[in-house]
Design a protein around this motif. Sequence first.
Motif, PDB file in Angstrom:
ATOM      1  N   GLN A  58       3.846   9.828  43.530  1.00  0.00           N
ATOM      2  CA  GLN A  58       5.148   9.905  43.306  1.00  0.00           C
ATOM      3  C   GLN A  58       5.537   9.604  41.923  1.00  0.00           C
ATOM      4  O   GLN A  58       6.473  10.183  41.318  1.00  0.00           O
ATOM      5  CB  GLN A  58       5.931   8.986  44.350  1.00  0.00           C
ATOM      6  CG  GLN A  58       5.603   9.411  45.687  1.00  0.00           C
ATOM      7  CD  GLN A  58       6.531   8.515  46.697  1.00  0.00           C
ATOM      8  OE1 GLN A  58       7.595   8.328  46.796  1.00  0.00           O
ATOM      9  NE2 GLN A  58       5.858   7.855  47.410  1.00  0.00           N
ATOM     10  N   GLU A  82       7.325  11.980  38.802  1.00  0.00           N
ATOM     11  CA  GLU A  82       8.987  11.672  38.490  1.00  0.00           C
ATOM     12  C   GLU A  82       9.341  12.549  37.233  1.00  0.00           C
ATOM     13  O   GLU A  82      10.337  13.169  36.953  1.00  0.00           O
ATOM     14  CB  GLU A  82       8.878  10.190  38.017  1.00  0.00           C
ATOM     15  CG  GLU A  82       9.335   9.340  39.754  1.00  0.00           C
ATOM     16  CD  GLU A  82       9.523   8.100  39.108  1.00  0.00           C
ATOM     17  OE1 GLU A  82       9.546   7.734  37.991  1.00  0.00           O
ATOM     18  OE2 GLU A  82       9.457   7.328  40.299  1.00  0.00           O
ATOM     19  N   PHE A  91       9.819  15.961  37.954  1.00  0.00           N
ATOM     20  CA  PHE A  91      11.184  16.209  38.607  1.00  0.00           C
ATOM     21  C   PHE A  91      12.381  16.459  37.672  1.00  0.00           C
ATOM     22  O   PHE A  91      13.168  17.196  37.694  1.00  0.00           O
ATOM     23  CB  PHE A  91      11.664  14.772  39.393  1.00  0.00           C
ATOM     24  CG  PHE A  91      10.668  14.784  40.665  1.00  0.00           C
ATOM     25  CD1 PHE A  91       9.937  15.843  41.038  1.00  0.00           C
ATOM     26  CD2 PHE A  91      10.577  13.334  41.258  1.00  0.00           C
ATOM     27  CE1 PHE A  91       8.899  15.554  42.189  1.00  0.00           C
ATOM     28  CE2 PHE A  91       9.575  13.233  42.251  1.00  0.00           C
ATOM     29  CZ  PHE A  91       9.047  14.336  42.698  1.00  0.00           C
ATOM     30  N   ARG A  92      12.111  15.424  36.579  1.00  0.00           N
ATOM     31  CA  ARG A  92      13.286  15.475  35.342  1.00  0.00           C
ATOM     32  C   ARG A  92      13.214  16.810  34.518  1.00  0.00           C
ATOM     33  O   ARG A  92      14.234  17.229  34.176  1.00  0.00           O
ATOM     34  CB  ARG A  92      13.047  14.382  34.571  1.00  0.00           C
ATOM     35  CG  ARG A  92      13.337  13.094  35.355  1.00  0.00           C
ATOM     36  CD  ARG A  92      13.429  11.689  34.278  1.00  0.00           C
ATOM     37  NE  ARG A  92      12.165  11.538  33.581  1.00  0.00           N
ATOM     38  CZ  ARG A  92      11.357  10.542  34.053  1.00  0.00           C
ATOM     39  NH1 ARG A  92      11.709  10.044  35.184  1.00  0.00           N
ATOM     40  NH2 ARG A  92      10.100  10.450  33.276  1.00  0.00           N
ATOM     41  N   SER A 133      13.950  20.287  36.691  1.00  0.00           N
ATOM     42  CA  SER A 133      15.105  20.405  37.832  1.00  0.00           C
ATOM     43  C   SER A 133      15.565  21.515  38.478  1.00  0.00           C
ATOM     44  O   SER A 133      16.163  21.423  39.427  1.00  0.00           O
ATOM     45  CB  SER A 133      16.439  19.976  37.066  1.00  0.00           C
ATOM     46  OG  SER A 133      16.796  20.845  35.920  1.00  0.00           O
ATOM     47  N   SER A 154      12.418  22.980  43.265  1.00  0.00           N
ATOM     48  CA  SER A 154      12.994  22.064  44.701  1.00  0.00           C
ATOM     49  C   SER A 154      11.377  21.463  44.931  1.00  0.00           C
ATOM     50  O   SER A 154      10.469  21.877  45.465  1.00  0.00           O
ATOM     51  CB  SER A 154      13.445  22.857  45.714  1.00  0.00           C
ATOM     52  OG  SER A 154      13.527  22.245  46.909  1.00  0.00           O
ATOM     53  N   PHE A 155      11.424  20.064  44.816  1.00  0.00           N
ATOM     54  CA  PHE A 155      10.279  19.258  45.263  1.00  0.00           C
ATOM     55  C   PHE A 155      10.590  18.647  46.605  1.00  0.00           C
ATOM     56  O   PHE A 155      11.782  18.092  46.833  1.00  0.00           O
ATOM     57  CB  PHE A 155      10.060  18.068  44.536  1.00  0.00           C
ATOM     58  CG  PHE A 155       9.504  18.590  43.001  1.00  0.00           C
ATOM     59  CD1 PHE A 155       7.761  18.734  42.895  1.00  0.00           C
ATOM     60  CD2 PHE A 155      10.179  18.977  41.949  1.00  0.00           C
ATOM     61  CE1 PHE A 155       7.591  19.285  41.808  1.00  0.00           C
ATOM     62  CE2 PHE A 155       9.652  19.659  40.774  1.00  0.00           C
ATOM     63  CZ  PHE A 155       8.241  19.493  40.460  1.00  0.00           C
TER      64      PHE A 155
END
Length: 219
Positions: A100, A104, A107-108, A111, A114-115
Amino acid sequence: MTLTMLVKNYYKTQQALQWWSCRQSLKMLLEAEKIRDDILQESFIIRRSLEILAEGDLGLSTGQTQEILKKINNFHQSLAQLSDRLFPVYIQDNLPLAIQYLLEPWFRSHSHISFHLDMPHSWRYESADRSLIILKTIEELLRISLPDVLIQISIYMCLQQQENVGKLVLQITYPDISTLIFYKNLPEQEYICKTFRFLTSGKCICLSNNLSLVYYLFW
């Protein structure tokens, strides 16, 4: 026939390991450049600021104090980030959390993607070197499987334990069949899977299902 297949497999594995080694060397080069361009420059600025303070009046304004504190804080953050990149946090204690934490930044920076993660709350003991291979494999699979252009993609990742076998599923769903076919046929995909098998004595399988590319890692 058997000898020919063995020789062919040997050269394919050799090619995969050479590719993997080249990728890791490139990462170290980029880290070294980042240290020279950012961290060392920041440390030089901080040192020079302290030298000026030592030579002159120590009566600093609030703005000057805040500026120095900001530089020191940025320097500290850069070192912390470098440490995490070299040896990811949680890697020795909790593989799900390490995964995880690894994701991160993705994810940023992505954007539009879709995770969805399905991670267990606890995990068996995993050696640090094995966990590092798993994390680097995930990272390399994402790097070769995600387009540079902004298109709608969904990613599902699941970590499971089946008796004594660890299993990770990475499913990447593309918007159209042409994109799927392009990424399905990349040679780097086979390099990563062969390297994972060689370094972990495990399995790496890639299958396509509708518009999804699905990687199965077993170790």
